[in-house]
Write an enzyme that holds these catalytic residues in place. Sequence first.
Site, mmCIF file in Angstrom:
data_model
loop_
_atom_site.group_PDB
_atom_site.id
_atom_site.type_symbol
_atom_site.label_atom_id
_atom_site.label_comp_id
_atom_site.label_asym_id
_atom_site.label_seq_id
_atom_site.Cartn_x
_atom_site.Cartn_y
_atom_site.Cartn_z
ATOM 1 N N ARG A 26 1.053 -1.214 -0.030
ATOM 2 C CA ARG A 26 -0.053 0.024 0.011
ATOM 3 C C ARG A 26 0.761 1.111 -0.057
ATOM 4 O O ARG A 26 0.569 2.321 -0.637
ATOM 5 C CB ARG A 26 -0.918 0.052 1.206
ATOM 6 C CG ARG A 26 -2.057 -1.072 0.860
ATOM 7 C CD ARG A 26 -2.708 -1.583 2.225
ATOM 8 N NE ARG A 26 -3.853 -2.278 1.887
ATOM 9 C CZ ARG A 26 -3.738 -3.616 1.663
ATOM 10 N NH1 ARG A 26 -2.639 -4.474 1.473
ATOM 11 N NH2 ARG A 26 -5.094 -4.335 1.435
ATOM 12 N N GLY A 97 -1.182 -11.539 -5.644
ATOM 13 C CA GLY A 97 -2.854 -10.953 -5.865
ATOM 14 C C GLY A 97 -2.723 -9.635 -5.288
ATOM 15 O O GLY A 97 -3.526 -8.904 -6.135
ATOM 16 N N ARG A 125 -6.152 -17.490 -10.397
ATOM 17 C CA ARG A 125 -6.816 -17.029 -9.075
ATOM 18 C C ARG A 125 -7.995 -16.062 -9.753
ATOM 19 O O ARG A 125 -7.711 -15.389 -10.757
ATOM 20 C CB ARG A 125 -5.969 -16.411 -8.394
ATOM 21 C CG ARG A 125 -5.127 -17.304 -7.698
ATOM 22 C CD ARG A 125 -4.118 -16.518 -6.757
ATOM 23 N NE ARG A 125 -4.591 -15.743 -5.358
ATOM 24 C CZ ARG A 125 -3.792 -15.251 -4.565
ATOM 25 N NH1 ARG A 125 -2.799 -15.050 -4.643
ATOM 26 N NH2 ARG A 125 -4.700 -14.512 -3.605
ATOM 27 N N SER A 172 -12.822 -9.346 1.321
ATOM 28 C CA SER A 172 -11.508 -9.393 0.671
ATOM 29 C C SER A 172 -11.083 -7.821 0.746
ATOM 30 O O SER A 172 -11.533 -6.936 0.094
ATOM 31 C CB SER A 172 -11.562 -9.738 -0.880
ATOM 32 O OG SER A 172 -10.327 -9.371 -1.318
ATOM 33 N N ASP A 319 -4.747 -15.471 6.929
ATOM 34 C CA ASP A 319 -3.749 -16.144 6.470
ATOM 35 C C ASP A 319 -3.028 -16.947 7.567
ATOM 36 O O ASP A 319 -2.187 -17.605 7.293
ATOM 37 C CB ASP A 319 -2.421 -14.849 6.102
ATOM 38 C CG ASP A 319 -3.013 -14.094 4.981
ATOM 39 O OD1 ASP A 319 -3.696 -14.552 3.984
ATOM 40 O OD2 ASP A 319 -2.764 -12.946 4.726
ATOM 41 N N LYS A 346 -6.551 -18.832 -2.751
ATOM 42 C CA LYS A 346 -5.169 -18.031 -2.172
ATOM 43 C C LYS A 346 -4.088 -18.732 -3.164
ATOM 44 O O LYS A 346 -4.435 -19.149 -4.485
ATOM 45 C CB LYS A 346 -4.729 -18.586 -0.766
ATOM 46 C CG LYS A 346 -5.745 -17.986 0.242
ATOM 47 C CD LYS A 346 -5.777 -16.421 0.061
ATOM 48 C CE LYS A 346 -6.899 -15.810 0.915
ATOM 49 N NZ LYS A 346 -6.845 -14.328 0.847
ATOM 50 N N ARG A 350 -5.691 -23.828 -0.481
ATOM 51 C CA ARG A 350 -5.083 -23.715 1.015
ATOM 52 C C ARG A 350 -5.809 -24.956 1.752
ATOM 53 O O ARG A 350 -5.322 -25.424 2.793
ATOM 54 C CB ARG A 350 -4.926 -22.362 1.594
ATOM 55 C CG ARG A 350 -3.756 -21.994 1.614
ATOM 56 C CD ARG A 350 -3.334 -20.749 2.479
ATOM 57 N NE ARG A 350 -2.105 -20.060 1.787
ATOM 58 C CZ ARG A 350 -1.920 -18.727 1.781
ATOM 59 N NH1 ARG A 350 -2.879 -18.207 2.486
ATOM 60 N NH2 ARG A 350 -0.798 -18.301 1.081
ATOM 61 N N ARG A 392 2.958 -19.886 2.755
ATOM 62 C CA ARG A 392 2.495 -20.034 4.032
ATOM 63 C C ARG A 392 2.531 -21.559 4.359
ATOM 64 O O ARG A 392 2.498 -21.879 5.543
ATOM 65 C CB ARG A 392 0.865 -19.301 4.161
ATOM 66 C CG ARG A 392 1.206 -17.807 3.994
ATOM 67 C CD ARG A 392 0.082 -17.077 4.657
ATOM 68 N NE ARG A 392 -0.015 -15.669 3.969
ATOM 69 C CZ ARG A 392 0.732 -14.631 4.473
ATOM 70 N NH1 ARG A 392 1.641 -14.981 5.518
ATOM 71 N NH2 ARG A 392 0.643 -13.529 4.010
HETATM 72 C C1 S3P Z 1 -4.107 -8.994 1.474
HETATM 73 C C2 S3P Z 1 -5.522 -9.381 1.505
HETATM 74 C C3 S3P Z 1 -6.003 -10.807 1.909
HETATM 75 C C4 S3P Z 1 -4.770 -11.525 2.299
HETATM 76 C C5 S3P Z 1 -3.401 -11.299 1.594
HETATM 77 C C6 S3P Z 1 -2.999 -9.989 1.598
HETATM 78 C C7 S3P Z 1 -3.988 -7.405 1.388
HETATM 79 O O1 S3P Z 1 -6.417 -11.580 0.898
HETATM 80 O O2 S3P Z 1 -4.990 -13.136 2.250
HETATM 81 O O3 S3P Z 1 -2.384 -12.126 1.917
HETATM 82 O O4 S3P Z 1 -2.737 -7.283 1.623
HETATM 83 O O5 S3P Z 1 -4.834 -6.675 1.083
HETATM 84 P P1 S3P Z 1 -7.933 -11.118 0.315
HETATM 85 O O6 S3P Z 1 -8.305 -9.815 0.288
HETATM 86 O O7 S3P Z 1 -8.069 -11.845 -1.154
HETATM 87 O O8 S3P Z 1 -8.658 -11.837 1.453
#
Ligand code: S3P
Length: 435
Positions: A26, A97, A125, A172, A319, A346, A350, A392
């Site tokens: 971020r 992701g 994904r 999410s 996580d 994920k 998972r 993980r």
């Molecule tokens: C994350 C959000 C989560 C998490 C990932 C990091 C993030 O995913 O599992 O490791 O930094 O916004 P989701 O938003 O798909 O739940």
Amino acid sequence: MNSTFSAKDGLGGELVPPPDKSLTHRALLLSSIAEGRTLIHNPLDTGDCRSTRRCLEELGVILEESLKSGERLLEVSGAGLMGYREPAGVLDAGNSGTTIRLLAGLLAGLPIYTVISGDRSLVARPMWRIIEPLRQMGASIAGRSNGRFAPLTFLPGEGLLAARSFNLEIPSAQVKSALLLAALKCSGTTVISGRIDSRDHTERLFRYLELPLVREKEYLKLEPCSEIPPFEITIPGDISSAAFFITGALISGKDLLIRHCGINPTRLGFLKVIRKMGAEAHILEVDVNCGEPVGTIQIRPGELKGVVIRKAEIPDLIDEIPLIAVIALFARGSTTVQGAGELRFKESDRLEAIARLVRAVGAELTLEQDGFTIEGGQALAGGIIDAGHDHRIAMAGAILSTGVRDKIVVRGIEAAEVSFPDFISSFRALGGEVE
Ligand code: S3P
């Protein structure tokens, strides 16, 4: 790479976890659209965050890295909200992701042509969850299976997007953040309601930067905003990385002190669960940086007992669920996880990976479509755990060695690099052996 893990004297002591992955992403993304120079102290420098950096550089953002008294510093010269340059090639989000989904929010509607893709895991994904709402805002996005999967192509737009109201069905943070970042380019008010109960790092950074975001209990509301100010941030340790060694300490009955760790309340679900299971976890807040609380966590083991973890609790520990499975093997009675179907999307499926992990050490579990039940106290033996390219799962497998008599071999331990580059040296420093 195969590595053999054992920890006959347990894992404990003191740990400074690696910098937080979610916050590093971020900080990089918001600084890239800021007007001016941002300083990011202690960013995570691993696979996933490098993917974000690489994509931003392709988009013309200038990032300079230096080491000052042992601390990594990144200086980011922001391009402004509309200032990304059209990249010559395909942007590569690698395994990440967070990179592809959050960056999609920033790319949507820009007057440039961009294509973004990733590795074999990432292109499998689900992307529809962000493509559908971004299209509703007016962005022209193509992707495999009509936008369900990457590679994703963003066709040039006119800059501004249409403000909409969204009701999130999946909790999410990646979807919520992609929409908040896209909404910065809207001419009107964006409202996001529904499952907004995921990690709130984006919201905190927006508020710290005084962007016009309001959070009510039921919804988020973002007013139009044209300029993002530069900022200075120090990234705290990642509680999701610390959770591996917390698990090691609990199953080996040792104390652990974790310093300079992020303690954002939306990331504390794991600590709440281990308390319910019988451990002590004391948190001492020592600082707040850019709206994010930072502190010291003291873990004291206790006699562990099984628990039921319900759907509403999942977002705050999404996580850490592979670690709940590991702890469950050493708890009295049964542990059930419900409503965790998101784990199937994920870096690997998972839930299947957890089942393989448990079976690899000779134990059984009941696997459901959205969770599992594990009976504690089963006879465990060493074994071979295949990480399946999931960081993980690789690290959870290594930590499992703390509680079994024989050694554990993790196939593909290098996957840990995505979030915890010093995992092996931390394992050794806390008392374990790695061959
Ligand atoms: C994350 C959000 C989560 C998490 C990932 C990091 C993030 O995913 O599992 O490791 O930094 O916004 P989701 O938003 O798909 O739940």
